[in-house]
Scaffold this motif. Structure first.
Motif, mmCIF file in Angstrom:
data_model
loop_
_atom_site.group_PDB
_atom_site.id
_atom_site.type_symbol
_atom_site.label_atom_id
_atom_site.label_comp_id
_atom_site.label_asym_id
_atom_site.label_seq_id
_atom_site.Cartn_x
_atom_site.Cartn_y
_atom_site.Cartn_z
ATOM 1 N N GLY A 135 5.995 -4.201 9.874
ATOM 2 C CA GLY A 135 4.724 -4.715 9.569
ATOM 3 C C GLY A 135 3.629 -3.685 9.962
ATOM 4 O O GLY A 135 2.549 -4.035 9.730
ATOM 5 N N TRP A 189 3.231 1.866 4.608
ATOM 6 C CA TRP A 189 3.282 1.183 3.321
ATOM 7 C C TRP A 189 4.374 0.055 3.498
ATOM 8 O O TRP A 189 5.152 -0.049 4.448
ATOM 9 N N ASP A 190 4.310 -1.028 2.745
ATOM 10 C CA ASP A 190 5.195 -2.107 2.789
ATOM 11 C C ASP A 190 6.568 -1.712 2.704
ATOM 12 O O ASP A 190 6.999 -1.178 1.620
ATOM 13 N N GLN A 243 -0.957 1.150 3.089
ATOM 14 C CA GLN A 243 -1.751 0.217 3.740
ATOM 15 C C GLN A 243 -2.810 0.733 4.770
ATOM 16 O O GLN A 243 -2.690 1.188 5.810
#
Length: 290
Positions: A190, A194-195, A253
């Motif tokens: 999390g 990035w994911d 992100q």
């Protein structure tokens, strides 16, 4: 930091003991692996959004695919050097890194078996490659183990201690991060730049172990000839990662500190590596002219 100092060793290698050869078996392994690396690098760097159709498993977002492809791009250069270089010590320090990388990806495959595209030719290739590569590389290391006598080449130069410590530290930071991602992906899923999923986190972790497992050998070996070609492979990988960051900037992100840390770390590493390589090459050319 200062440039590397010219080597003070005798200009000729002694001829007793090991011959410092890349054995025929090791060359054959290189020639076998290169085509697979070329195919994988093309699919992951040129077609990173098409892994569901073209690759062994679906990789999302494409940034992960391009990161893995960057490792393969460096691998192409490294194994090309294994195939053409005459002396084992010029490529030996890349082999432990490849062994760990391939072993980690084999373990990740077993742990996440259900994520793969069973029956697809790319999956069959992937599974075969990672079942065999760790064994092939380990055999190469064992067979060549006594080939390097530790002597410098005639026009060799020493890597200055500050460079060796800095690069070992940079590599260690990358490797520790990579091992944490691999061993406990849930800790960083999390919070990563990035994911990632548990599988892609482990793949990213495996990629990040590569520089540290090369650079750590500088703490014991100061011959530039022992790292020159391996660092060319690392520069190739870094160049591809920088391209991936630019192309896939939307995958990051940016609200997460790790996104800035990752990008900053890659840019800083690229600058350090380029300055390091250029300074050593300048010193090497100066040593040759003497």
């Amino acid at each position: 930091m200062s440039d590397a100092a010219p080597a003070t060793h005798a200009p000729d290698r002694h001829h007793a003991g090991p011959e410092d050869r890349v054995l025929p078996y090791t060359r054959v392994v290189a020639y076998v692996i290169i085509p697979f690396l070329v195919a994988a690098a093309f699919l992951l760097l040129v077609l990173p959004g098409g892994t569901e159709q073209h690759f062994a498993w679906t990789i999302a977002p494409p940034m992960t695919a391009m990161l893995l492809g960057s490792a393969y791009a460096g691998g192409i250069w490294f194994f090309a050097q294994v195939a053409v270089q005459r002396r084992w010590h010029r490529v030996r320090h890349g082999f432990p890194a490849v062994l760990v990388f391939a072993t980690l990806l084999a373990i990740a495959t077993i742990l996440h078996w259900d994520r793969f595209h069973f029956g697809h030719v790319s999956f069959i290739t992937w599974a075969t490659l990672y079942a065999c590569t760790p064994v092939l590389i380990l055999i190469a290391i064992i067979l060549n183990l006594r080939e390097d006598d530790g002597m410098p080449e005639g026009d060799d130069i020493e890597i200055a201690a500050p460079w060796r410590y800095v690069l070992a530290l940079v590599g260690a930071a990358a490797s520790v991060t990579g091992l944490v991602l691999f061993i406990s992906p849930s800790l960083l899923i999390g919070a990563w730049a990035w994911d990632v999923t548990p599988l892609t986190a482990r793949v990213v972790g495996a990629v990040l172990t590569l520089p540290g497992l090369v650079n750590v050998w500088m703490l014991w070996d100061d011959r530039w000839s022992a790292f020159r070609h391996v660092f060319q492979a690392q520069l190739a990988s870094l160049a591809c990662i920088l391209i991936a960051i630019v192309v896939r900037i939307g995958d990051f992100q940016w609200q997460r500190p790790s996104a800035w840390l990752f990008v900053g770390g890659i840019v800083l590493s690229a600058v350090v590596y380029v300055v390091f390589y250029a300074s050593l090459e300048r010193a090497r050319r100066g040593n040759v002219r003497r």
